[in-house]
Design a protein around this motif. Structure first.
Motif, PDB file in Angstrom:
ATOM      1  N   LEU A   1       4.928   3.659   9.497  1.00 29.98           N
ATOM      2  CA  LEU A   1       4.741   3.693   8.053  1.00 29.98           C
ATOM      3  C   LEU A   1       3.440   4.847   7.585  1.00 29.98           C
ATOM      4  CD1 LEU A   1       4.660   0.156   7.422  1.00 29.98           C
ATOM      5  CD2 LEU A   1       6.655   1.527   6.761  1.00 29.98           C
ATOM      6  N   ARG A   2       3.729   5.501   6.559  1.00 31.05           N
ATOM      7  CA  ARG A   2       2.822   6.320   5.935  1.00 31.05           C
ATOM      8  C   ARG A   2       2.069   5.377   4.751  1.00 31.05           C
ATOM      9  NH1 ARG A   2       2.735   9.641   1.253  1.00 31.05           N
ATOM     10  NH2 ARG A   2       4.616   8.496   1.108  1.00 31.05           N
ATOM     11  N   GLU A   3       0.869   4.895   4.564  1.00 31.02           N
ATOM     12  CA  GLU A   3       0.437   4.479   3.517  1.00 31.02           C
ATOM     13  C   GLU A   3      -0.476   5.093   2.996  1.00 31.02           C
ATOM     14  OE1 GLU A   3       0.579  -0.262   4.485  1.00 31.02           O
ATOM     15  OE2 GLU A   3      -0.927   0.632   5.627  1.00 31.02           O
ATOM     16  N   ILE A   4      -0.683   4.814   1.424  1.00 32.31           N
ATOM     17  CA  ILE A   4      -1.738   5.324   0.770  1.00 32.31           C
ATOM     18  C   ILE A   4      -2.686   4.486   0.295  1.00 32.31           C
ATOM     19  CG2 ILE A   4      -2.170   6.897  -1.153  1.00 32.31           C
ATOM     20  CD1 ILE A   4       0.662   7.860  -1.022  1.00 32.31           C
ATOM     21  N   VAL A   5      -3.923   4.359   0.663  1.00 28.77           N
ATOM     22  CA  VAL A   5      -4.981   3.521   0.650  1.00 28.77           C
ATOM     23  C   VAL A   5      -6.250   4.026  -0.157  1.00 28.77           C
ATOM     24  CG1 VAL A   5      -3.953   1.546   2.022  1.00 28.77           C
ATOM     25  CG2 VAL A   5      -5.614   3.352   2.682  1.00 28.77           C
ATOM     26  N   GLN A   6      -7.113   3.144  -0.681  1.00 30.12           N
ATOM     27  CA  GLN A   6      -8.263   3.819  -1.152  1.00 30.12           C
ATOM     28  C   GLN A   6      -9.291   3.544  -0.136  1.00 30.12           C
ATOM     29  OE1 GLN A   6      -8.826   1.961  -4.917  1.00 30.12           O
ATOM     30  NE2 GLN A   6      -8.808   3.974  -5.926  1.00 30.12           N
ATOM     31  N   ASP A   7     -10.130   4.578   0.287  1.00 29.68           N
ATOM     32  CA  ASP A   7     -11.179   4.353   1.020  1.00 29.68           C
ATOM     33  C   ASP A   7     -12.233   3.601   0.395  1.00 29.68           C
ATOM     34  OD1 ASP A   7     -12.365   6.401  -0.327  1.00 29.68           O
ATOM     35  OD2 ASP A   7     -12.351   7.643   1.194  1.00 29.68           O
ATOM     36  N   ALA A   8     -13.446   3.686   1.158  1.00 31.16           N
ATOM     37  CA  ALA A   8     -14.537   2.829   0.491  1.00 31.16           C
ATOM     38  C   ALA A   8     -15.452   3.672  -0.735  1.00 31.16           C
ATOM     39  CB  ALA A   8     -15.815   2.874   1.578  1.00 31.16           C
ATOM     40  N   ALA A   9     -15.244   5.045  -0.775  1.00 31.57           N
ATOM     41  CA  ALA A   9     -15.684   5.553  -1.916  1.00 31.57           C
ATOM     42  C   ALA A   9     -14.518   5.693  -3.037  1.00 31.57           C
ATOM     43  CB  ALA A   9     -16.028   7.170  -1.393  1.00 31.57           C
TER      44      ALA A   9
ATOM     45  N   ARG B   1      -2.836   6.909   5.855  1.00 31.12           N
ATOM     46  CA  ARG B   1      -2.935   6.629   6.929  1.00 31.12           C
ATOM     47  C   ARG B   1      -1.722   6.025   7.463  1.00 31.12           C
ATOM     48  NH1 ARG B   1      -5.663   0.473   6.022  1.00 31.12           N
ATOM     49  NH2 ARG B   1      -3.971  -0.400   5.065  1.00 31.12           N
ATOM     50  N   SER B   2      -1.806   6.126   8.738  1.00 26.58           N
ATOM     51  CA  SER B   2      -0.456   5.685   9.461  1.00 26.58           C
ATOM     52  C   SER B   2      -0.408   4.411   9.911  1.00 26.58           C
ATOM     53  CB  SER B   2      -0.207   6.685  10.825  1.00 26.58           C
ATOM     54  OG  SER B   2       0.968   6.279  11.467  1.00 26.58           O
ATOM     55  N   THR B   3       0.482   3.428   9.741  1.00 24.58           N
ATOM     56  CA  THR B   3       0.524   1.927  10.205  1.00 24.58           C
ATOM     57  C   THR B   3       1.902   1.842  11.009  1.00 24.58           C
ATOM     58  OG1 THR B   3      -0.584   1.598   8.110  1.00 24.58           O
ATOM     59  CG2 THR B   3       0.418  -0.485   9.448  1.00 24.58           C
ATOM     60  N   THR B   4       1.847   0.892  11.917  1.00 23.24           N
ATOM     61  CA  THR B   4       3.001   0.496  12.581  1.00 23.24           C
ATOM     62  C   THR B   4       3.447  -0.920  12.589  1.00 23.24           C
ATOM     63  OG1 THR B   4       2.255   2.109  14.208  1.00 23.24           O
ATOM     64  CG2 THR B   4       3.921   0.719  14.917  1.00 23.24           C
ATOM     65  N   LEU B   5       4.567  -1.171  12.396  1.00 23.19           N
ATOM     66  CA  LEU B   5       5.082  -2.846  12.145  1.00 23.19           C
ATOM     67  C   LEU B   5       5.908  -2.598  13.464  1.00 23.19           C
ATOM     68  CD1 LEU B   5       5.212  -5.285  10.494  1.00 23.19           C
ATOM     69  CD2 LEU B   5       7.154  -4.474   9.493  1.00 23.19           C
ATOM     70  N   GLN B   6       5.253  -3.783  14.715  1.00 28.31           N
ATOM     71  CA  GLN B   6       6.203  -3.507  15.881  1.00 28.31           C
ATOM     72  C   GLN B   6       6.964  -4.756  15.981  1.00 28.31           C
ATOM     73  OE1 GLN B   6       2.893  -3.718  18.751  1.00 28.31           O
ATOM     74  NE2 GLN B   6       2.577  -1.790  18.633  1.00 28.31           N
ATOM     75  N   LEU B   7       7.821  -4.716  16.830  1.00 23.13           N
ATOM     76  CA  LEU B   7       8.797  -5.402  17.113  1.00 23.13           C
ATOM     77  C   LEU B   7       8.298  -6.817  17.773  1.00 23.13           C
ATOM     78  CD1 LEU B   7      11.945  -6.056  17.585  1.00 23.13           C
ATOM     79  CD2 LEU B   7      11.984  -5.336  19.813  1.00 23.13           C
ATOM     80  N   GLN B   8       8.708  -8.128  16.990  1.00 25.73           N
ATOM     81  CA  GLN B   8       8.215  -9.239  17.523  1.00 25.73           C
ATOM     82  C   GLN B   8       9.259 -10.050  18.328  1.00 25.73           C
ATOM     83  OE1 GLN B   8       4.936 -10.609  16.542  1.00 25.73           O
ATOM     84  NE2 GLN B   8       4.703  -8.132  15.990  1.00 25.73           N
ATOM     85  N   GLU B   9       8.969 -10.285  19.684  1.00 23.63           N
ATOM     86  CA  GLU B   9       9.697 -11.076  20.330  1.00 23.63           C
ATOM     87  C   GLU B   9       9.683 -12.676  20.052  1.00 23.63           C
ATOM     88  OE1 GLU B   9       9.111 -10.591  24.483  1.00 23.63           O
ATOM     89  OE2 GLU B   9       8.816  -8.263  23.997  1.00 23.63           O
ATOM     90  N   ASN B  10      10.829 -13.216  20.306  1.00 22.16           N
ATOM     91  CA  ASN B  10      10.979 -14.514  19.999  1.00 22.16           C
ATOM     92  C   ASN B  10      10.224 -15.223  20.941  1.00 22.16           C
ATOM     93  OD1 ASN B  10      11.779 -17.099  18.519  1.00 22.16           O
ATOM     94  ND2 ASN B  10      13.886 -16.598  18.791  1.00 22.16           N
ATOM     95  N   THR B  11       9.309 -16.156  20.452  1.00 23.41           N
ATOM     96  CA  THR B  11       8.602 -17.259  21.308  1.00 23.41           C
ATOM     97  C   THR B  11       8.911 -18.418  21.338  1.00 23.41           C
ATOM     98  OG1 THR B  11       6.602 -17.034  19.899  1.00 23.41           O
ATOM     99  CG2 THR B  11       6.689 -15.443  21.631  1.00 23.41           C
ATOM    100  N   LYS B  12       9.717 -19.120  22.038  1.00 26.94           N
ATOM    101  CA  LYS B  12      10.028 -20.778  21.745  1.00 26.94           C
ATOM    102  C   LYS B  12       9.586 -21.350  22.940  1.00 26.94           C
ATOM    103  CE  LYS B  12      14.161 -20.134  18.825  1.00 26.94           C
ATOM    104  NZ  LYS B  12      15.460 -20.493  18.580  1.00 26.94           N
TER     105      LYS B  12
ATOM    106  N   ASN C   1       0.868  -1.289  -0.094  1.00 25.66           N
ATOM    107  CA  ASN C   1       0.054   0.068  -0.232  1.00 25.66           C
ATOM    108  C   ASN C   1       0.769   1.279   0.030  1.00 25.66           C
ATOM    109  OD1 ASN C   1      -2.385  -1.364   0.027  1.00 25.66           O
ATOM    110  ND2 ASN C   1      -2.428  -1.903   2.241  1.00 25.66           N
ATOM    111  N   TYR C   2       1.798   1.228  -0.766  1.00 26.76           N
ATOM    112  CA  TYR C   2       2.894   2.248  -1.089  1.00 26.76           C
ATOM    113  C   TYR C   2       3.222   2.852   0.376  1.00 26.76           C
ATOM    114  CZ  TYR C   2       0.420   2.338  -5.444  1.00 26.76           C
ATOM    115  OH  TYR C   2      -0.056   1.968  -6.489  1.00 26.76           O
ATOM    116  N   GLY C   3       3.713   1.773   1.681  1.00 32.59           N
ATOM    117  CA  GLY C   3       3.706   2.237   2.708  1.00 32.59           C
ATOM    118  C   GLY C   3       5.442   2.633   2.934  1.00 32.59           C
ATOM    119  N   ARG C   4       5.656   4.129   3.138  1.00 34.25           N
ATOM    120  CA  ARG C   4       6.976   4.607   3.281  1.00 34.25           C
ATOM    121  C   ARG C   4       7.277   4.933   4.938  1.00 34.25           C
ATOM    122  NH1 ARG C   4       9.272  10.304   0.693  1.00 34.25           N
ATOM    123  NH2 ARG C   4      11.200  10.079   1.292  1.00 34.25           N
ATOM    124  N   VAL C   5       8.560   4.202   5.091  1.00 34.75           N
ATOM    125  CA  VAL C   5       8.978   4.288   6.594  1.00 34.75           C
ATOM    126  C   VAL C   5       9.185   5.950   6.927  1.00 34.75           C
ATOM    127  CG1 VAL C   5      10.837   3.543   7.896  1.00 34.75           C
ATOM    128  CG2 VAL C   5      10.067   2.094   6.135  1.00 34.75           C
TER     129      VAL C   5
END
Length: 180
Positions: A155-163, A169-180, A141-145
């Motif tokens: 990220l700043r993403e560019i998406v199409q709305d319902a119309a 829109r702003s999106t966050t990719l969060q740190l994933q902890e290693n779950t073993k 979705n054209y997500g720029r860091v």
């Protein structure tokens, strides 16, 4: 087995066939009666419409398959270039980066580094580790860091709305902890 046995067997078979032929006379009579009584009902078909071809005047009309006609129709439908279209236009003209081929949910932030005073995020996609810097693009979705911290990538993403309008829109990719 004797010859007389075969003659008797043949005579019995012919006699049986003759008996079958005479017993079906009533069946044949009934079938003939049914054929006479049954009248098929066929609804008449409607007259097909007559095809009248249109004359093509090539010199005076616009080319039906030309790009000029398509451009005119698109301008008429969309009007002047809208704000939402101008938002996505620069994104369509630039070269795509490799991580734009994957959706964000297929990516995992596994860590961050500090290189020469600049934050670098480590993103895992398809068992490969990628270094991501501010200004790089992620996702479909054209997500720029915009910002990298120790715990997430914004990220700043560019998406199409319902119309059908393009919005940011702003999106966050969060740190994933290693779950073993």
């Amino acid at each position: 087995m004797t010859r007389s046995f075969w003659i008797m067997l043949l005579a019995a078979g012919v006699g049986g066939l003759t008996a079958c032929a005479t017993s079906h006379e009533d069946l044949q009579q009934w079938m003939a009666e049914q054929r006479r009584q049954t009248v098929p009902k066929v609804t008449p078909l409607t007259e097909p419409t007559r095809y009248v071809p249109l004359a093509y005047v090539g010199g005076t009309a616009a080319d039906a398959f030309g790009s000029d006609r398509l451009t005119q129709v698109l301008r008429r439908e969309t009007g002047p270039l809208s704000v939402s279209a101008s938002l996505v236009a620069p994104e369509l003209n630039r070269r795509k980066e490799p991580l734009e081929a994957y959706p964000l949910d297929a990516m995992t932030m596994v860590g961050s580094l500090d290189r020469a005073g600049q934050k670098v995020a480590l993103v895992k996609v398809d068992q490969l580790l990628h270094q991501v810097r501010q200004g790089n693009y992620l996702g479909q979705n054209y997500g720029r860091v915009m910002r990298i911290s120790e715990s997430d990538i914004t990220l700043r993403e560019i998406v199409q709305d319902a119309a059908g309008e393009w919005i940011e829109r702003s999106t966050t990719l969060q740190l994933q902890e290693n779950t073993k």
